[in-house]
Structures are given as C-alpha cells and as structure tokens.
Design a protein around this motif. Sequence first.
Motif, short mmCIF file in Angstrom:
data_model
loop_
_atom_site.label_atom_id
_atom_site.label_comp_id
_atom_site.label_asym_id
_atom_site.label_seq_id
_atom_site.Cartn_x
_atom_site.Cartn_y
_atom_site.Cartn_z
N ARG A 41 23.68 37.69 -22.17
CA ARG A 41 23.35 36.45 -21.47
C ARG A 41 24.55 35.80 -20.80
N HIS A 42 25.74 36.09 -21.30
CA HIS A 42 26.93 35.44 -20.76
C HIS A 42 28.09 36.42 -20.83
N VAL A 43 28.64 36.79 -19.67
CA VAL A 43 29.76 37.72 -19.59
C VAL A 43 30.97 36.95 -19.07
N VAL A 44 32.07 37.03 -19.81
CA VAL A 44 33.27 36.26 -19.48
C VAL A 44 34.45 37.20 -19.28
N LEU A 45 35.22 36.96 -18.23
CA LEU A 45 36.50 37.62 -18.03
C LEU A 45 37.58 36.58 -18.27
N VAL A 46 38.43 36.83 -19.25
CA VAL A 46 39.45 35.86 -19.64
C VAL A 46 40.66 36.01 -18.72
N ASP A 47 40.93 34.95 -17.93
CA ASP A 47 41.99 35.03 -16.93
C ASP A 47 43.12 34.05 -17.18
N GLY A 48 43.24 33.53 -18.42
CA GLY A 48 44.28 32.55 -18.72
C GLY A 48 45.68 32.95 -18.30
N PRO A 49 46.15 34.17 -18.65
CA PRO A 49 47.52 34.55 -18.32
C PRO A 49 47.70 35.10 -16.91
N CYS A 50 46.64 35.19 -16.12
CA CYS A 50 46.73 35.90 -14.83
C CYS A 50 47.71 35.25 -13.86
N GLN A 51 47.83 33.93 -13.89
CA GLN A 51 48.66 33.23 -12.92
C GLN A 51 50.12 33.63 -13.03
N ASP A 52 50.58 33.87 -14.25
CA ASP A 52 51.99 34.22 -14.47
C ASP A 52 52.19 35.71 -14.68
N CYS A 53 51.17 36.50 -14.40
CA CYS A 53 51.25 37.94 -14.65
C CYS A 53 51.84 38.67 -13.45
N PRO A 54 52.75 39.64 -13.65
CA PRO A 54 53.27 40.44 -12.53
C PRO A 54 52.18 41.22 -11.81
N SER A 55 51.08 41.48 -12.51
CA SER A 55 49.95 42.20 -11.92
C SER A 55 48.83 41.23 -11.55
N ALA A 56 49.20 40.11 -10.94
CA ALA A 56 48.22 39.07 -10.62
C ALA A 56 47.16 39.54 -9.64
N THR A 57 47.45 40.62 -8.91
CA THR A 57 46.45 41.16 -7.99
C THR A 57 45.18 41.56 -8.72
N GLY A 58 45.31 41.92 -9.99
CA GLY A 58 44.14 42.30 -10.77
C GLY A 58 43.11 41.19 -10.83
N ARG A 59 43.56 39.94 -10.84
CA ARG A 59 42.64 38.80 -10.86
C ARG A 59 41.82 38.74 -9.57
N LYS A 60 42.46 39.06 -8.43
CA LYS A 60 41.75 39.06 -7.15
C LYS A 60 40.70 40.18 -7.12
N VAL A 61 41.07 41.35 -7.64
CA VAL A 61 40.13 42.46 -7.69
C VAL A 61 38.95 42.11 -8.59
N ALA A 62 39.24 41.49 -9.72
CA ALA A 62 38.18 41.10 -10.64
C ALA A 62 37.27 40.05 -10.01
N ALA A 63 37.84 39.15 -9.21
CA ALA A 63 37.04 38.11 -8.56
C ALA A 63 36.01 38.71 -7.62
N ARG A 64 36.39 39.76 -6.92
CA ARG A 64 35.44 40.44 -6.04
C ARG A 64 34.33 41.09 -6.85
N ALA A 65 34.70 41.70 -7.98
CA ALA A 65 33.69 42.34 -8.82
C ALA A 65 32.72 41.32 -9.40
N VAL A 66 33.23 40.16 -9.80
CA VAL A 66 32.37 39.11 -10.34
C VAL A 66 31.43 38.59 -9.26
N GLU A 67 31.96 38.34 -8.06
CA GLU A 67 31.13 37.83 -6.98
C GLU A 67 30.04 38.83 -6.60
N GLU A 68 30.41 40.10 -6.49
CA GLU A 68 29.44 41.12 -6.12
C GLU A 68 28.39 41.28 -7.23
N SER A 69 28.81 41.26 -8.48
CA SER A 69 27.88 41.45 -9.60
C SER A 69 26.88 40.31 -9.67
#
Length: 274
Positions: A41-69
């Motif tokens: 009923r509820h799917v969550v992607l935890v993005d707390g550390p994404c802002q300071d992560c060297p791989s912050a691009t992963g958050r943008k990729v995940a955002a597309r997947a969430v929007e499409e899903s």
Amino acid sequence: AVLAFACPKAFPGSDARVIKVNCIGRVDTSVLVSAVAQGIRHVVLVDGPCQDCPSATGRKVAARAVEESNALAEAFGIAPRIEFAGAVPFETPAPGKTAASGGAFGSSETLSRRAFLSSFLRDTQAVAATTVTTALEKEPEQKTARIKGDLPQRVSAKRRLLLDALRRLGPPARSDLEMDYGSWATCRIKPSCTACQMCAYFCPTGALTKTQQDGKPTLTFRAAHCTNCRMCAEVCYWQALDLVPHADLRKVLEEVPEIFALDPEAVALLSPEE
C-alpha cells in the motif's frame, strides 16, 4: 503495508521491511510497479543522505522511476503509492534484531542482497520479495529468433517483470499514456523511408524487426519491447523514423504488433549532390 528501499547511509540497521540497495537510483520502475501489483500500500524510497552524497545523480534517476511508476499506477485507476521520505517511516528494532521474528542477524554481519531477500521472505511472508528475487535472479532474458548475419536481440528481465506487473493490475482505466520520458514510445515511419530496414537491424530488443508481406519489405514494431533507447532513429541516415512519447497500454499489454508497409519505389531518392 509499507515497503522501504534505502542505501546503507540512509538505513544502517536491519529490518525486514527495508530492502537495502547500493543506491536508490538502482530501484527502477519494474520493481516499484511490482510492489504495487503485489498489494503493497505504501512504497518509500529513503533519500535523507542523497543531498550530500557523491552519487547524488542516483536521486534524480530514482525520481524519474517514481514519477513513471505513479503515472502507470494512475493509468490503472490506482492512487499514487510511491514517494520519497527522509527517513524510514516506521519504528525500527534495536540493532541485531528483526522486526518480524526478533531473531539476530548478527550485529556486524552485512547481508548480501540474496540473503536479505530470503530473510525478508521468511520473516514476513512478503510476496514482493518473491517477485523481485524471481524476476531479477531467475528469469532469463528473452531472446528473439536470430537470422544469420543479424545482431543479437534480447528483451530484458526487467521489461518482462514490468509487463507481468502491469498485467496483474488488471485492465487499464485508460489506454492512452502520454509521457515525455521513460520507456514507452510509438514508432512512426516517414515517407522518406527507403526500406533499407537498418533500424530493425540495430534494434537491441527486437521491438523493430525486418519482415515481409507479399514479397515486399515491411517493419514490425512491438511497443511492449521498446525501451525508447532511440537507436533506430539515430542510425537512420534519412531521418525517416521517429519515436513519439505515447503508448497504447492495451496494445502494450497484449503485445499487439504494428506492421509498416514500406514502398521504396515511391520514395524520391536524393541526388548525390543533395
């Protein structure tokens, strides 16, 4: 009721309701829609550390997947169930304990993906874990029939997982799906086509295949297999092919092929100077 995906920085502990991934950018549409199709009923992607992560691009990729899903879920009449959260949205057990059984994982043990999913299945009897494990570890990529001299073509396990999940959602509430991103597209052939069929030759998934009708060349397009990689459009010297960000979900789910008749005799060939 709740399933969370988190990287080790976002969730260093152990909980049967959290699936750890190296980066939330690795959680694609096929896995998210599968969770919805299994009744989560509820799917969550935890993005707390994404802002300071060297791989912050992963958050943008995940955002597309969430929007499409969520857009796909809405096309089936299901309210959006997938979102981001700064932290896991439920209380977690003490270190070394599982939420479901209270058994110890081992305080310093790092579970492999397979072991974690196996524990998740055993402790919670969650069907979602079975789906992810089966689709990504057991299901082989589907290969299309290969003619000598042609390049190999494969439909990925992730695409098969997504199609199976959408079919489990039942008939779509609406068939037309408009998206400016993602892996859904409709093929269009322009009058400048010379029937060389090179677009089909280079198609990596077999969404476009070389066919014939009455001895004349045709192209067969299967939207279900198209990942919108645009390889076909890029290799066309005459720019005679385009992919439109639109899909008919009913044709996608039923894998209805679309056949384009090519008439090279009707094409006005350009002169060498042009």
